[in-house]
Structure formats: structure tokens, C-alpha cells
Design a protein around this motif. Structure first.
Motif, mmCIF file in Angstrom:
data_model
loop_
_atom_site.group_PDB
_atom_site.id
_atom_site.type_symbol
_atom_site.label_atom_id
_atom_site.label_comp_id
_atom_site.label_asym_id
_atom_site.label_seq_id
_atom_site.Cartn_x
_atom_site.Cartn_y
_atom_site.Cartn_z
ATOM 1 N N PRO A 87 51.465 55.824 30.412
ATOM 2 C CA PRO A 87 52.528 56.826 30.308
ATOM 3 C C PRO A 87 52.038 58.198 30.743
ATOM 4 N N ASN A 88 52.973 58.993 31.226
ATOM 5 C CA ASN A 88 52.739 60.414 31.498
ATOM 6 C C ASN A 88 51.597 60.668 32.483
ATOM 7 N N LEU A 89 51.494 59.833 33.498
ATOM 8 C CA LEU A 89 50.500 60.108 34.532
ATOM 9 C C LEU A 89 50.936 61.303 35.361
ATOM 10 N N PRO A 90 50.008 62.160 35.767
ATOM 11 C CA PRO A 90 50.393 63.309 36.601
ATOM 12 C C PRO A 90 50.903 62.860 37.960
ATOM 13 N N ASP A 91 51.662 63.740 38.609
ATOM 14 C CA ASP A 91 52.274 63.403 39.896
ATOM 15 C C ASP A 91 51.246 63.176 40.997
ATOM 16 N N THR A 92 50.021 63.637 40.780
ATOM 17 C CA THR A 92 48.991 63.441 41.810
ATOM 18 C C THR A 92 48.609 61.974 41.977
ATOM 19 N N ILE A 93 48.913 61.146 40.971
ATOM 20 C CA ILE A 93 48.593 59.723 41.056
ATOM 21 C C ILE A 93 49.747 58.964 41.687
ATOM 22 N N GLU A 94 49.452 58.253 42.763
ATOM 23 C CA GLU A 94 50.433 57.367 43.385
ATOM 24 C C GLU A 94 50.090 55.926 43.027
ATOM 25 N N ARG A 95 51.114 55.136 42.721
ATOM 26 C CA ARG A 95 50.845 53.752 42.331
ATOM 27 C C ARG A 95 51.867 52.806 42.957
ATOM 28 N N GLN A 96 51.400 51.587 43.191
ATOM 29 C CA GLN A 96 52.237 50.520 43.724
ATOM 30 C C GLN A 96 52.113 49.304 42.825
ATOM 31 N N HIS A 97 53.248 48.690 42.537
ATOM 32 C CA HIS A 97 53.235 47.496 41.696
ATOM 33 C C HIS A 97 52.421 46.390 42.351
ATOM 34 N N LEU A 98 51.534 45.814 41.587
ATOM 35 C CA LEU A 98 50.637 44.785 42.089
ATOM 36 C C LEU A 98 51.022 43.401 41.584
ATOM 37 N N GLY A 99 51.446 43.324 40.356
ATOM 38 C CA GLY A 99 51.750 42.045 39.725
ATOM 39 C C GLY A 99 51.554 42.187 38.235
ATOM 40 N N HIS A 100 51.218 41.114 37.579
ATOM 41 C CA HIS A 100 50.995 41.198 36.139
ATOM 42 C C HIS A 100 49.991 40.150 35.685
ATOM 43 N N VAL A 101 49.450 40.375 34.513
ATOM 44 C CA VAL A 101 48.608 39.401 33.834
ATOM 45 C C VAL A 101 49.298 39.047 32.527
ATOM 46 N N THR A 102 49.423 37.769 32.239
ATOM 47 C CA THR A 102 50.035 37.340 30.986
ATOM 48 C C THR A 102 49.005 37.380 29.869
ATOM 49 N N MET A 103 49.311 38.146 28.822
ATOM 50 C CA MET A 103 48.442 38.264 27.663
ATOM 51 C C MET A 103 48.978 37.381 26.538
ATOM 52 N N VAL A 104 48.095 36.630 25.890
ATOM 53 C CA VAL A 104 48.522 35.736 24.811
ATOM 54 C C VAL A 104 47.697 36.019 23.553
ATOM 55 N N PRO A 105 48.345 35.980 22.360
ATOM 56 C CA PRO A 105 47.609 36.162 21.110
ATOM 57 C C PRO A 105 46.875 34.877 20.746
ATOM 58 N N VAL A 106 45.582 34.996 20.461
ATOM 59 C CA VAL A 106 44.769 33.814 20.177
ATOM 60 C C VAL A 106 43.853 34.062 18.985
ATOM 61 N N ALA A 107 43.350 32.954 18.441
ATOM 62 C CA ALA A 107 42.355 32.995 17.371
ATOM 63 C C ALA A 107 41.600 31.678 17.395
ATOM 64 N N SER A 108 40.483 31.650 16.706
ATOM 65 C CA SER A 108 39.734 30.406 16.563
ATOM 66 C C SER A 108 40.501 29.449 15.649
ATOM 67 N N PRO A 109 40.377 28.140 15.864
ATOM 68 C CA PRO A 109 41.007 27.189 14.938
ATOM 69 C C PRO A 109 40.429 27.291 13.526
ATOM 70 N N LEU A 110 39.265 27.947 13.380
ATOM 71 C CA LEU A 110 38.664 28.138 12.060
ATOM 72 C C LEU A 110 39.222 29.372 11.343
ATOM 73 N N HIS A 111 39.891 30.238 12.086
ATOM 74 C CA HIS A 111 40.458 31.452 11.511
ATOM 75 C C HIS A 111 41.724 31.093 10.719
ATOM 76 N N PRO A 112 42.020 31.793 9.618
ATOM 77 C CA PRO A 112 43.225 31.485 8.831
ATOM 78 C C PRO A 112 44.500 31.478 9.664
ATOM 79 N N LEU A 113 44.637 32.402 10.615
ATOM 80 C CA LEU A 113 45.838 32.421 11.451
ATOM 81 C C LEU A 113 45.894 31.210 12.376
ATOM 82 N N GLY A 114 44.736 30.740 12.798
ATOM 83 C CA GLY A 114 44.683 29.577 13.672
ATOM 84 C C GLY A 114 45.051 28.287 12.975
ATOM 85 N N GLN A 115 45.085 28.299 11.656
ATOM 86 C CA GLN A 115 45.415 27.103 10.883
ATOM 87 C C GLN A 115 46.857 27.096 10.389
#
Length: 315
Positions: free
Chosen positions: A156-184
Motif C-alpha cells: 500500500p501507499n507506494l510513491p509515484d516513482t515506483i512503476e509496477r506491472q502485474h506479474l501473476g500470483h502465488v497461492t498461499m495456504v495455511p499449514v501445520a504439522s500433523p503433530l500440531h493441535p491444529l493439524g489434528q
């Protein structure tokens, strides 16, 4: 014994040619010289260095022990001079001497490696400096001029001096170990349940977004300096957090990690952009690099102006 003299580049290249082409006569043909000139040059080189480089007692000259040791040095000197001449030619044509690149840590490593290999093949004389950072640190490096090109998430709020072009995306997923309470847990996991467990977060080391939190929901969180440390701690069962889907596909399939079925704010697309300063246009090599990232499309579909919306940061 007198000190060795200073051999010329021409003498060193004749020495290399004799070895590479298998003798004085073959080297003479390759260099378009007479055999007597080749023999005279090698003799002068030996006189300069005060050592015998070639054993001439056989039909084909053979390197002496001193010759073997000094051949590597001769090759190194010749290579350095050729590289210098090639770089000077590139600079005189407007090509940059160096391109500095900052890449968001969630960017797919395989895609990055392919682009970097292609860059080295295309611009062998241009030095490439690579920085791997997260969140606001990418934009900060481009803003202050430390990096010419950045692969950054939405900020957010990047100054106008920065120009950007959409590249794509990376899918982020919430994870935990199967030993973690949330993983069970079975079924949907509420935000209240998530808040009760330590969240692992990649810290933003920039001043640009200092004090701001992106996607942090837990009451307790651990701030980590790099994505690799976060990944390792998640596998150990010490907390939960979001990771790029491409990074954990194999571990999700094998059961080493569990994808959390979060009721609100689960998997999300983290947008990526190619950025640079508009008042400091990259040179030919920098522009080529930008085009490669834009063509690579790290996700299965690019984000367009019509469907892009700012999403959570890759915490």
C-alpha cells in the motif's frame, strides 16, 4: 637466480595454442603464423619466466611440471583479458555493467533459477546481484536505488516513482504439522481457534512498512528472518502459518504437513509485480530481465486489471 620477467599476452596465447592444438605446427596453422615464429615465441617465454615449459625431446612437445603449473595461470590471464575486452565492448554499446535484482521470497525457486540461467547465457558480461527479501523490503531496495528491478508483492501507499506491472500470483495456504493441535482438528477451524496458537510469520525488515502487520491473526506470533526457517519450524510442529502452495505440495501429499481447513481467510492468492523506479529506467539487460519475469507467469493464471484485488500478505 634472476627474477622472472613480465611475459606478454601474445606469448601466453601462443603457449596455450601449442598445448590446445597439439604441437608447434598445428598451433602455427591455427594462429596463421610460421612454425619458426611459434618456436621463437615459446623460447622467449621460457627465457622470460626462467623455466622450461615444454619437453621437446619427443615428437610432440610435452608439458614439464613447471609448464603444467603455469599453463593454468596462462589460461586464467587470457580469460580475464578476453572478459575485460568483451565487457568494454558491451559498455560502449550501452549495456549495463551490473543489474541488481530483489525478489520476494515466495516467488517459485524453479522459475527464478530458469530465468537466472537464461540471463547468464544472454548477458555473460553483465554482473547480476540478487537479493531475496520479503514484503516491503523489495520496494525499499528499489526506492533507495540499491536494486534496479524488484519482484514484489502488493504494497500500500507506494510513491509515484515506483512503476509496477502485474506479474501473476502465488497461492498461499495455511499449514501445520500433523503433530500440531491444529493439524489434528477435523472440520472447519475458526478464527478464535487460530488465535490461540502461535503463528509463524516472515518479518518485514524494511522501514517502509515498519510497525505494520499483514495477515497476522494469532495472539502470539514468532517473527522469522527467512522463509526457510519458517518452513522448518512448521514441519517441526512448533506453530502454524501460511506457505506458498508450490513449496509444500509434496509434503501435503506425503502427510508431513497438513493443510488447515480455515473457516475464514484460508488459501489466498498473493499478487506479484515487477517493479522499478520510473525515473531510473533499467538498461537493456534490466529490461530483458523484466520481460522474462512477465513472460514466466509463476501462477496458473495471471492477475489482470479487471480481477485483481489487494490480498493478504504472505505471512
Amino acid at each position: 637466480m634472476r627474477d622472472p620477467g613480465l611475459p606478454s599476452l601474445e606469448q601466453l596465447r601462443v603457449f596455450i595454442a601449442v598445448i590446445d592444438h597439439g604441437g608447434f605446427a598445428h598451433a602455427a596453422r591455427a594462429l596463421h603464423r610460421t612454425q619458426s615464429v611459434i618456436s621463437y615465441t615459446i623460447a622467449n617465454l621460457e627465457e622470460q619466466l626462467n623455466v622450461v615449459l615444454l619437453d621437446r625431446s619427443k615428437r610432440k612437445p610435452v608439458l614439464t611440471e613447471a609448464g603444467k603449473a603455469l599453463l593454468a595461470d596462462a589460461r586464467a590471464v587470457s580469460f580475464k583479458v578476453d572478459s575485460m575486452r568483451s565487457r568494454a565492448k558491451a559498455l560502449s554499446s550501452g549495456l549495463e555493467a551490473e543489474v541488481s535484482l530483489a525478489v520476494e521470497v515466495v516467488f517459485p525457486t524453479c522459475t527464478l533459477v530458469q530465468i537466472l540461467h537464461a540471463f547468464q547465457r544472454e548477458f555473460p558480461t553483465v554482473a547480476l546481484r540478487l537479493r531475496m527479501e520479503a514484503l516491503g523490503a523489495i520496494a525499499e531496495l528499489v526506492l533507495n536505488g540499491e536494486c534496479h528491478v524488484g519482484i514484489s508483492g502488493w504494497m500500500p501507499n507506494l510513491p509515484d516513482t515506483i512503476e509496477r506491472q502485474h506479474l501473476g500470483h502465488v497461492t498461499m495456504v495455511p499449514v501445520a504439522s500433523p503433530l500440531h493441535p491444529l493439524g489434528q482438528l477435523k472440520g472447519k477451524i475458526s478464527s478464535a481457534e487460530l488465535r490461540e496458537h502461535t503463528q509463524l510469520v516472515v518479518t518485514d525488515r524494511s522501514q517502509l512498512t515498519k510497525g505494520q502487520d499483514f495477515g497476522v491473526v494469532a495472539l502470539r506470533d514468532w517473527r522469522l528472518g527467512d522463509l526457510g526457517a519458517k518452513h522448518a519450524l512448521l514441519r517441526s510442529g512448533i506453530g502454524w502459518g501460511n506457505l506458498p502452495e508450490h513449496l509444500v505440495q509434496d509434503e501435503l501429499a506425503s502427510g508431513q504437513l497438513v493443510r488447515l481447513d480455515v473457516a475464514e481467510g484460508g488459501a489466498h492468492q498473493f499478487p506479484l509485480f515487477v517493479i522499478h523506479r520510473g525515473d531510473r529506467e533499467p538498461g537493456p539487460a534490466g529490461k530483458w530481465l523484466m520481460r522474462q519475469f512477465l513472460a514466466a507467469q509463476p501462477s496458473d493464471a495471471p492477475i489482470t486489471d479487471s480481477d485483481w484485488r489487494p490480498g493478504p500478505a504472505p505471512t
